[in-house]
Scaffold this motif. Structure first.
Motif, PDB file in Angstrom:
ATOM      1  N   ALA A 276     -18.300 -36.179  47.452  1.00 43.54           N
ATOM      2  CA  ALA A 276     -16.995 -35.827  46.815  1.00 43.54           C
ATOM      3  C   ALA A 276     -17.387 -35.653  44.703  1.00 43.54           C
ATOM      4  O   ALA A 276     -17.517 -34.879  43.857  1.00 43.54           O
ATOM      5  CB  ALA A 276     -15.807 -36.161  46.461  1.00 43.54           C
ATOM      6  N   ARG A 277     -18.254 -36.868  44.225  1.00 48.29           N
ATOM      7  CA  ARG A 277     -18.481 -37.533  43.243  1.00 48.29           C
ATOM      8  C   ARG A 277     -20.140 -35.717  43.335  1.00 48.29           C
ATOM      9  O   ARG A 277     -19.961 -35.707  41.473  1.00 48.29           O
ATOM     10  CB  ARG A 277     -19.335 -38.488  43.350  1.00 48.29           C
ATOM     11  CG  ARG A 277     -19.964 -38.889  41.935  1.00 48.29           C
ATOM     12  CD  ARG A 277     -20.313 -40.707  41.877  1.00 48.29           C
ATOM     13  NE  ARG A 277     -21.213 -40.740  43.083  1.00 48.29           N
ATOM     14  CZ  ARG A 277     -22.497 -40.122  42.804  1.00 48.29           C
ATOM     15  NH1 ARG A 277     -23.311 -39.988  41.584  1.00 48.29           N
ATOM     16  NH2 ARG A 277     -23.252 -40.872  44.353  1.00 48.29           N
ATOM     17  N   ILE A 278     -20.293 -36.007  43.943  1.00 47.74           N
ATOM     18  CA  ILE A 278     -22.246 -35.638  44.112  1.00 47.74           C
ATOM     19  C   ILE A 278     -21.516 -33.715  43.506  1.00 47.74           C
ATOM     20  O   ILE A 278     -21.861 -33.473  42.676  1.00 47.74           O
ATOM     21  CB  ILE A 278     -23.015 -35.313  44.936  1.00 47.74           C
ATOM     22  CG1 ILE A 278     -23.696 -36.824  45.195  1.00 47.74           C
ATOM     23  CG2 ILE A 278     -24.199 -34.076  44.691  1.00 47.74           C
ATOM     24  CD1 ILE A 278     -24.144 -37.077  46.402  1.00 47.74           C
ATOM     25  N   ILE A 279     -20.912 -33.246  44.122  1.00 45.39           N
ATOM     26  CA  ILE A 279     -19.971 -32.205  44.004  1.00 45.39           C
ATOM     27  C   ILE A 279     -19.176 -31.989  42.931  1.00 45.39           C
ATOM     28  O   ILE A 279     -19.819 -30.382  42.527  1.00 45.39           O
ATOM     29  CB  ILE A 279     -18.942 -31.572  45.423  1.00 45.39           C
ATOM     30  CG1 ILE A 279     -20.388 -31.356  46.993  1.00 45.39           C
ATOM     31  CG2 ILE A 279     -18.330 -30.143  44.682  1.00 45.39           C
ATOM     32  CD1 ILE A 279     -18.984 -30.993  47.700  1.00 45.39           C
ATOM     33  N   ASN A 280     -18.409 -32.589  42.535  1.00 48.06           N
ATOM     34  CA  ASN A 280     -18.043 -32.233  41.145  1.00 48.06           C
ATOM     35  C   ASN A 280     -19.366 -32.496  39.921  1.00 48.06           C
ATOM     36  O   ASN A 280     -18.721 -31.737  39.117  1.00 48.06           O
ATOM     37  CB  ASN A 280     -16.987 -33.859  41.164  1.00 48.06           C
ATOM     38  CG  ASN A 280     -15.606 -33.461  39.715  1.00 48.06           C
ATOM     39  OD1 ASN A 280     -15.734 -32.607  39.885  1.00 48.06           O
ATOM     40  ND2 ASN A 280     -15.686 -34.616  39.165  1.00 48.06           N
ATOM     41  N   LEU A 281     -20.186 -33.317  40.525  1.00 52.57           N
ATOM     42  CA  LEU A 281     -21.167 -33.383  39.033  1.00 52.57           C
ATOM     43  C   LEU A 281     -22.101 -31.802  39.089  1.00 52.57           C
ATOM     44  O   LEU A 281     -21.861 -31.801  38.025  1.00 52.57           O
ATOM     45  CB  LEU A 281     -22.135 -35.075  39.001  1.00 52.57           C
ATOM     46  CG  LEU A 281     -21.155 -35.592  38.660  1.00 52.57           C
ATOM     47  CD1 LEU A 281     -22.029 -37.050  39.217  1.00 52.57           C
ATOM     48  CD2 LEU A 281     -21.081 -36.327  37.070  1.00 52.57           C
ATOM     49  N   SER A 282     -22.127 -31.683  40.151  1.00 59.51           N
ATOM     50  CA  SER A 282     -22.590 -30.614  40.366  1.00 59.51           C
ATOM     51  C   SER A 282     -21.746 -28.906  40.210  1.00 59.51           C
ATOM     52  O   SER A 282     -22.836 -28.444  38.995  1.00 59.51           O
ATOM     53  CB  SER A 282     -23.456 -30.046  41.533  1.00 59.51           C
ATOM     54  OG  SER A 282     -21.922 -29.797  42.980  1.00 59.51           O
ATOM     55  N   MET A 283     -20.837 -28.781  40.598  1.00 64.44           N
ATOM     56  CA  MET A 283     -19.690 -28.307  39.288  1.00 64.44           C
ATOM     57  C   MET A 283     -19.475 -28.610  37.810  1.00 64.44           C
ATOM     58  O   MET A 283     -20.166 -27.478  36.981  1.00 64.44           O
ATOM     59  CB  MET A 283     -19.024 -27.889  40.139  1.00 64.44           C
ATOM     60  CG  MET A 283     -18.577 -27.454  41.632  1.00 64.44           C
ATOM     61  SD  MET A 283     -19.084 -26.202  42.103  1.00 64.44           S
ATOM     62  CE  MET A 283     -17.816 -25.055  41.545  1.00 64.44           C
ATOM     63  N   THR A 284     -19.729 -29.521  36.951  1.00 64.32           N
ATOM     64  CA  THR A 284     -20.157 -29.575  35.765  1.00 64.32           C
ATOM     65  C   THR A 284     -20.531 -29.119  35.239  1.00 64.32           C
ATOM     66  O   THR A 284     -21.331 -28.411  34.291  1.00 64.32           O
ATOM     67  CB  THR A 284     -19.817 -31.199  35.512  1.00 64.32           C
ATOM     68  OG1 THR A 284     -18.663 -31.335  36.377  1.00 64.32           O
ATOM     69  CG2 THR A 284     -20.115 -31.311  34.474  1.00 64.32           C
TER      70      THR A 284
END
Length: 323
Positions: A276-284
């Protein structure tokens, strides 16, 4: 990087791996749909930012100090998208998780430099709005082409030097065991934690840089808008204040899109799943470059009028050629 690999004139041998393995986003069902979505976001980002840069270059009416910052915003978004998304798709969609040591550091440099410049560009645009609303009579004097070029160049210099220092310190680390990076790109924090020698300088940078690159710019932006609201409430009627503040809506939207996901991720870092952290940062990393030209630039009256003029001129040129 030899400067970083010597101490007091004595050469030191560091154990550098041949490659790293990018292993983020593992075990997520139907993750390929996310990669296809990233590709679509990338295409929109490239087309939108290229269009913005072309319009600013072609229309002499947009050669104002403000659009120096807008052009730089589009340029950074374009470089950042091109540096990140194709490599992420190659790693995960086409199953090429191995990345050589030097390529990984280069990947890190471009990603972090563009991430820094996105934050600094928001500061430049906040300053433009601050002067335009609070000191309208002095705007032409305070916000000049020379000032905008100088401020933009300073931020580029700071970002490049800061990231080069981080990359240089990574070359002083030895990797004796794991080379698996649990992220979607060559993440500085994930890399230095894999080292088997002292990485305290890297840890210091990982604590200092977020303050310099994220928290201080965010504080400046928030304080500038507090001052803007205070000024409008003091010297303008409600209708005049709302009309003036509408010019800030686009910029505030960009600030929210860029900073809110980062704030959520850093606040809940230990409480959310790594994926979830990785997806959130990639979306950012990919969403702001796509939305910036749509929200901030293509919705402004000057850009709309410029596009209409350019299309009208092109239409007349086609008619002239046919006749």
């Amino acid at each position: 990087m030899e400067l970083f690999n010597s101490a007091l004139g004595k050469n030191i041998t560091f154990v550098h791996p041949l490659y790293f393995i990018i292993s983020g986003l593992s075990g997520i069902p139907n993750i390929r749909h996310y990669y296809v979505f990233l590709f679509l976001v990338y295409i929109v980002s490239v087309v939108a930012n290229t269009t913005v840069m072309a319009v600013i270059c072609l229309d002499h009416n947009l050669r104002t100090p403000k659009y120096v910052a807008v052009f730089n915003l589009a340029l950074v978004d374009l470089i950042g998208s091109c540096a990140l998304v194709p490599k992420v798709l190659d790693i995960f969609l086409f199953n090429h998780p191995y990345i050589s040591y030097n390529d990984c550091l280069t990947f890190l440099f471009f990603c972090y430099t563009c991430l820094c410049m996105q934050s600094f560009n928001l500061v430049v645009l906040a300053y433009d709005r601050l002067i335009a609303i609070t000191f309208p009579l002095h705007y032409q004097v305070k916000v000049t082409h020379r000032f905008m070029f100088s401020l933009t160049a300073f931020f580029w210099m700071f970002a490049v030097i800061a990231v080069l220092i981080a990359v240089g310190l990574l070359t002083r680390l030895s990797f004796c065991e794991s080379v698996v990076i649990n992220s979607y790109f060559c993440d500085h924090g994930q890399i230095y934690r894999l080292s088997c020698n002292d990485h305290f300088p890297n840890y210091v940078l990982s604590c200092l840089y977020p303050v310099l690159i994220f928290w201080l710019p965010l504080a400046f932006i928030l304080l500038s808008y507090v001052y803007i609201v205070f000024t409008l409430a003091k010297v303008a009627t409600v209708q005049q204040g709302l009309k003036s503040f509408k010019t800030c809506i686009g910029h505030l939207s960009l600030v929210a899109i860029y900073f809110i996901p980062l704030l959520i991720t850093f606040t809940l870092m230990e409480k959310i799943h790594p994926n979830a952290r990785i997806i959130n940062l990639s979306m950012t990393s990919v969403f702001p470059p796509m939305l910036n030209p749509i929200i901030y630039v293509l919705q402004t009256q000057e850009i709309k009028e410029s596009v209409k003029r350019l299309l009208k001129i092109r239409g007349k040129a086609k008619i002239a050629v046919k006749t």
